[in-house]
Design an enzyme around this catalytic site. Structure first.
Site, PDB file in Angstrom:
ATOM      1  N   LYS A  10       0.813  -1.350  -0.046  1.00  0.00           N
ATOM      2  CA  LYS A  10       0.131   0.105   0.103  1.00  0.00           C
ATOM      3  C   LYS A  10       0.907   1.159   0.051  1.00  0.00           C
ATOM      4  CE  LYS A  10      -2.184  -1.419   4.021  1.00  0.00           C
ATOM      5  NZ  LYS A  10      -1.137  -2.691   4.236  1.00  0.00           N
TER       6      LYS A  10
ATOM      7  N   ARG B 171      -9.747   0.320   8.619  1.00  0.00           N
ATOM      8  CA  ARG B 171      -9.334  -1.077   9.126  1.00  0.00           C
ATOM      9  C   ARG B 171     -10.372  -2.068  10.019  1.00  0.00           C
ATOM     10  NH1 ARG B 171      -3.179  -0.232   8.559  1.00  0.00           N
ATOM     11  NH2 ARG B 171      -2.396  -2.330   9.020  1.00  0.00           N
TER      12      ARG B 171
ATOM     13  N   ARG C  85      12.108  -5.520   4.674  1.00  0.00           N
ATOM     14  CA  ARG C  85      12.216  -4.051   4.974  1.00  0.00           C
ATOM     15  C   ARG C  85      12.868  -3.426   5.871  1.00  0.00           C
ATOM     16  NH1 ARG C  85       6.046  -1.841   5.414  1.00  0.00           N
ATOM     17  NH2 ARG C  85       6.051  -2.881   7.497  1.00  0.00           N
TER      18      ARG C  85
ATOM     19  N   ARG D 213      11.464  -2.168  11.560  1.00  0.00           N
ATOM     20  CA  ARG D 213      10.304  -1.588  12.506  1.00  0.00           C
ATOM     21  C   ARG D 213      10.178  -2.744  13.584  1.00  0.00           C
ATOM     22  NH1 ARG D 213       5.543   0.379   7.984  1.00  0.00           N
ATOM     23  NH2 ARG D 213       4.337  -1.007   9.573  1.00  0.00           N
TER      24      ARG D 213
ATOM     25  N   ARG E  80      -0.162  -9.126  13.409  1.00  0.00           N
ATOM     26  CA  ARG E  80      -0.698  -8.069  12.408  1.00  0.00           C
ATOM     27  C   ARG E  80      -1.633  -8.932  11.439  1.00  0.00           C
ATOM     28  NH1 ARG E  80       4.387  -5.405  10.350  1.00  0.00           N
ATOM     29  NH2 ARG E  80       3.176  -4.092   9.193  1.00  0.00           N
TER      30      ARG E  80
HETATM   31  P1  AP5 Z   1       4.934  -1.569   1.828  1.00  0.00           P
HETATM   32  O1  AP5 Z   1       4.412  -0.579   0.603  1.00  0.00           O
HETATM   33  O2  AP5 Z   1       5.464  -0.929   3.199  1.00  0.00           O
HETATM   34  O3  AP5 Z   1       3.526  -2.300   2.536  1.00  0.00           O
HETATM   35  P2  AP5 Z   1       2.412  -1.848   3.102  1.00  0.00           P
HETATM   36  O4  AP5 Z   1       0.974  -2.487   2.674  1.00  0.00           O
HETATM   37  O5  AP5 Z   1       2.333  -0.195   3.108  1.00  0.00           O
HETATM   38  O6  AP5 Z   1       2.720  -2.413   4.492  1.00  0.00           O
HETATM   39  P3  AP5 Z   1       2.741  -1.874   5.964  1.00  0.00           P
HETATM   40  O7  AP5 Z   1       3.470  -2.737   6.901  1.00  0.00           O
HETATM   41  O8  AP5 Z   1       3.127  -0.478   5.991  1.00  0.00           O
HETATM   42  O9  AP5 Z   1       1.295  -1.949   6.356  1.00  0.00           O
HETATM   43  P4  AP5 Z   1       0.302  -1.753   7.460  1.00  0.00           P
HETATM   44  O10 AP5 Z   1      -0.903  -1.807   6.971  1.00  0.00           O
HETATM   45  O11 AP5 Z   1       0.673  -3.070   8.498  1.00  0.00           O
HETATM   46  O12 AP5 Z   1       1.175  -0.949   8.227  1.00  0.00           O
HETATM   47  P5  AP5 Z   1       0.521   0.466   8.530  1.00  0.00           P
HETATM   48  O13 AP5 Z   1       1.725   1.698   8.707  1.00  0.00           O
HETATM   49  O14 AP5 Z   1      -0.643   1.121   7.856  1.00  0.00           O
HETATM   50  O15 AP5 Z   1       5.718  -2.875   1.285  1.00  0.00           O
HETATM   51  C1  AP5 Z   1       6.135  -3.585   2.357  1.00  0.00           C
HETATM   52  C2  AP5 Z   1       7.467  -4.084   1.712  1.00  0.00           C
HETATM   53  O16 AP5 Z   1       7.487  -4.934   0.611  1.00  0.00           O
HETATM   54  C3  AP5 Z   1       8.419  -2.905   1.506  1.00  0.00           C
HETATM   55  O17 AP5 Z   1       9.835  -3.256   1.844  1.00  0.00           O
HETATM   56  C4  AP5 Z   1       8.372  -2.708  -0.207  1.00  0.00           C
HETATM   57  O18 AP5 Z   1       9.553  -2.200  -0.682  1.00  0.00           O
HETATM   58  C5  AP5 Z   1       8.153  -4.203  -0.517  1.00  0.00           C
HETATM   59  N1  AP5 Z   1       7.058  -4.146  -1.583  1.00  0.00           N
HETATM   60  C6  AP5 Z   1       6.150  -3.589  -1.815  1.00  0.00           C
HETATM   61  N2  AP5 Z   1       5.701  -3.999  -3.007  1.00  0.00           N
HETATM   62  C7  AP5 Z   1       6.394  -4.918  -3.638  1.00  0.00           C
HETATM   63  C8  AP5 Z   1       6.201  -5.843  -4.797  1.00  0.00           C
HETATM   64  N3  AP5 Z   1       5.164  -5.642  -5.632  1.00  0.00           N
HETATM   65  N4  AP5 Z   1       7.237  -6.604  -4.934  1.00  0.00           N
HETATM   66  C9  AP5 Z   1       8.144  -6.655  -3.932  1.00  0.00           C
HETATM   67  N5  AP5 Z   1       8.253  -6.077  -2.895  1.00  0.00           N
HETATM   68  C10 AP5 Z   1       7.444  -5.133  -2.636  1.00  0.00           C
HETATM   69  O19 AP5 Z   1       0.098   0.368   9.931  1.00  0.00           O
HETATM   70  C11 AP5 Z   1       0.957  -0.027  11.027  1.00  0.00           C
HETATM   71  C12 AP5 Z   1       0.281   0.127  12.613  1.00  0.00           C
HETATM   72  O20 AP5 Z   1      -0.314   1.340  12.662  1.00  0.00           O
HETATM   73  C13 AP5 Z   1      -0.898  -0.940  12.565  1.00  0.00           C
HETATM   74  O21 AP5 Z   1      -0.274  -2.139  12.904  1.00  0.00           O
HETATM   75  C14 AP5 Z   1      -1.773  -0.324  13.492  1.00  0.00           C
HETATM   76  O22 AP5 Z   1      -1.286  -0.462  14.985  1.00  0.00           O
HETATM   77  C15 AP5 Z   1      -1.514   1.400  13.231  1.00  0.00           C
HETATM   78  N6  AP5 Z   1      -2.605   1.703  12.276  1.00  0.00           N
HETATM   79  C16 AP5 Z   1      -2.323   2.219  11.117  1.00  0.00           C
HETATM   80  N7  AP5 Z   1      -3.635   2.353  10.478  1.00  0.00           N
HETATM   81  C17 AP5 Z   1      -4.590   1.834  11.399  1.00  0.00           C
HETATM   82  C18 AP5 Z   1      -6.119   2.087  11.420  1.00  0.00           C
HETATM   83  N8  AP5 Z   1      -6.759   2.256  10.325  1.00  0.00           N
HETATM   84  N9  AP5 Z   1      -6.639   1.569  12.433  1.00  0.00           N
HETATM   85  C19 AP5 Z   1      -5.983   1.223  13.630  1.00  0.00           C
HETATM   86  N10 AP5 Z   1      -4.737   1.175  13.665  1.00  0.00           N
HETATM   87  C20 AP5 Z   1      -3.910   1.654  12.669  1.00  0.00           C
END
Ligand code: AP5
Length: 215
Positions: free
Chosen positions: A13, A88, A127, A159, A170
């Site tokens: 994402k 979410r 990552r 992280r 997660r």
């Molecule tokens: P990346 O693009 O970073 O993936 P992502 O889907 O953004 O992963 P996240 O781990 O950031 O998602 P998340 O939803 O758990 O975290 P968030 O920050 O929202 O890609 C991942 C890796 O793969 C990277 O190294 C990238 O280079 C690589 N990659 C990407 N695409 C690729 C491809 N096609 N091929 C190969 N490699 C690839 O949330 C974190 C925390 O915040 C949550 O756990 C929660 O505690 C809190 N939080 C955030 N939003 C909410 C909410 N709405 N409600 C409640 N808590 C929340």
């Protein structure tokens, strides 16, 4: 254009969102990134959020809903936005709907990045993040000097929530609390399912074809 980027942790994402903001001139709304910034700066919100995030738990809905409301009402979101990692939970999705109905500005699409668990674990384990600016590196986006951020020369870290136990949690939280949101949007006919196991460029092209071609 108003979009939701939906998918499990590590589905890409955060990788795809900047492309959408640039191409369509819309704002990126990313609660996870905002909360990590707050945690780095040790604000009151950041300290509270960190206790949930490092364990792989969701931050409470009221915190997230306030954050989304504030962010989508900023001037840079007037032309549209891409929500990266929210909603979410069902209460978040319902609150977002109420906000958008009040503005007569419904969502256009929910882009669902479907990725196998094996690929997710591999991506999250590979990552690396700059603890200073938050820039993300990996096999597909490598740093110039191994282990060092290109922008500020700081040593890269993993992280807390990319540690294996937190990753498992997660993914489970995603299945239990976030998958129902996908069904909610499916019922509204908004979901575009994408094969998130493909390369970054292949996914980007598929999104672009669908949005520009009106599929
Ligand atoms: P990346 O693009 O970073 O993936 P992502 O889907 O953004 O992963 P996240 O781990 O950031 O998602 P998340 O939803 O758990 O975290 P968030 O920050 O929202 O890609 C991942 C890796 O793969 C990277 O190294 C990238 O280079 C690589 N990659 C990407 N695409 C690729 C491809 N096609 N091929 C190969 N490699 C690839 O949330 C974190 C925390 O915040 C949550 O756990 C929660 O505690 C809190 N939080 C955030 N939003 C909410 C909410 N709405 N409600 C409640 N808590 C929340």
């Amino acid at each position: 254009m108003r979009l939701v980027l939906f998918g499990p942790p590590g589905s890409g994402k955060g990788t795809q969102a900047p492309f959408l903001t640039e191409r369509y001139g819309i704002a990126q709304v990313s609660p996870g990134e905002t909360l990590r910034e707050d945690a780095r700066e040790q604000t009151e919100l950041g300290k509270v959020a960190q206790t949930y995030m490092e364990k792989g738990e969701l931050v409470p809905d009221d915190v997230i809903i306030t954050l989304i409301r504030e962010r989508v009402s900023r001037p840079d979101a007037a032309a549209g936005f891409v929500l990266d990692g929210c909603p979410r939970t069902l209460p978040q999705a319902e609150a977002l709907d109420r906000m958008l109905v009040a503005q007569d500005a419904p969502l256009d699409r929910v882009l669902y990045l479907k990725v196998s668990q094996e690929v997710l674990e591999k991506r999250l384990g590979g990552r690396w993040t700059c603890p200073h600016c938050g820039r993300v590196y990996s096999e597909v986006v490598p740093e110039k000097t191994r282990g060092i951020c290109d922008d500020d020369g700081v040593e890269l870290i993993q992280r807390d929530d990319d540690q294996p136990e937190a990753v498992k949690r997660r993914i489970q939280v995603y299945i239990d609390k976030t998958m129902p949101v996908l069904e909610y949007y499916r019922r509204k006919g908004l979901v575009l399912e994408l094969n998130g196991d493909q390369s970054v460029e292949e996914i980007r092209d598929e999104i672009m074809r669908a949005l520009d071609g009106g599929d």
